[in-house]
Design a protein around this motif. Sequence first.
Motif, short mmCIF file in Angstrom:
data_model
loop_
_atom_site.label_atom_id
_atom_site.label_comp_id
_atom_site.label_asym_id
_atom_site.label_seq_id
_atom_site.Cartn_x
_atom_site.Cartn_y
_atom_site.Cartn_z
N GLN A 92 40.29 40.31 40.13
CA GLN A 92 39.96 41.08 41.33
C GLN A 92 40.85 40.68 42.51
N PRO A 95 38.06 41.25 46.67
CA PRO A 95 36.80 41.50 45.95
C PRO A 95 35.65 42.01 46.82
N ASP A 155 40.94 46.10 40.95
CA ASP A 155 40.46 45.33 39.80
C ASP A 155 41.38 45.60 38.62
#
Length: 306
Positions: A92, A95, A155
């Motif tokens: 990630q 995040p 991601d």
Amino acid sequence: MALLVTLLAAGAIACDDSTLVNPRSFDGGQALQYAGTQVAFGPRVPGQQGHEAMAGWLDSLLRTKADTVLTQRWTHVTQAGESLPMVNFLAQFNPSATRRILLLAHWDTRPMSDAAVPELQDVPVPGANDGASGVAVLLGVADALDLIPPSVGVDLLFVDGEDYGDFSARPQVDVMIGSRYYAANQLTPPPLFAVLFDMVGDRDLRLQREGNSLIGAPEVVDLVWNAAANAGYSSVFVGHEGMSLTDDHVELQRGGIRAIDVVDFSYGPGNTWWHTPEDTMDKISAESLGIVGTVALEVIATVEAM
Ligand SMILES: [Zn+2]
């Protein structure tokens, strides 16, 4: 406040401007090296040594680049009753961002060359293109995002077990295992969309719009192909509709994610290098990986400007 206004205005201009400038660059030569490292592990077949070795390499490499690395580990029991260790990796960037995009590839390789001549069908697929190329593109994207962090969430998902079992069976068995697991165990919030990269390293790269992508998420196909045009690669990301493929994007679509597949399903004369021992490093190129990686970065820049 003045700075904020300026940034918003710049964003609005960039969004309307078809000559959007991607601030990041993609290193195709480095991506080719990432592919070579994977192939050097040998077949990355679940339950075998090369799979375990690559998992350790990928895990530690991602931790040097991403903000957060999550792993999903489980055991898949095949139709034949075999227990396979499985792991998905999710790297990630940014995040905490709620606007996110998901880029994915499968990192496993096929245990048999069932598309080859009969005497070679027990040989595992080396997976330079079918496996390593997509992972190499994602790792190159990770390098670029490590240098210039994204303002949206990104991601990078590396799924296991895509290529293990039988695609010709109905229903298909023991394939797309990792993407199905992710679809059933997804992070929230869901991504705006997902882009799968599979078989994207072919020296003779030609990417057609894939059928199940056009059915499931046509606006994402448009976004990616427009990004490719902005990056100057309309001759590679062509306008034609290609075949409809069952691939990891279909499992994500079933899980409610607007997912598409960027795939070149024309690998060698008559696709004769696919699922055979011919899927080796000499068939892929830094240039092709560089084109796809550059388009992936252009897609990220497009969403950042929205
Ligand atoms: Zn495959």
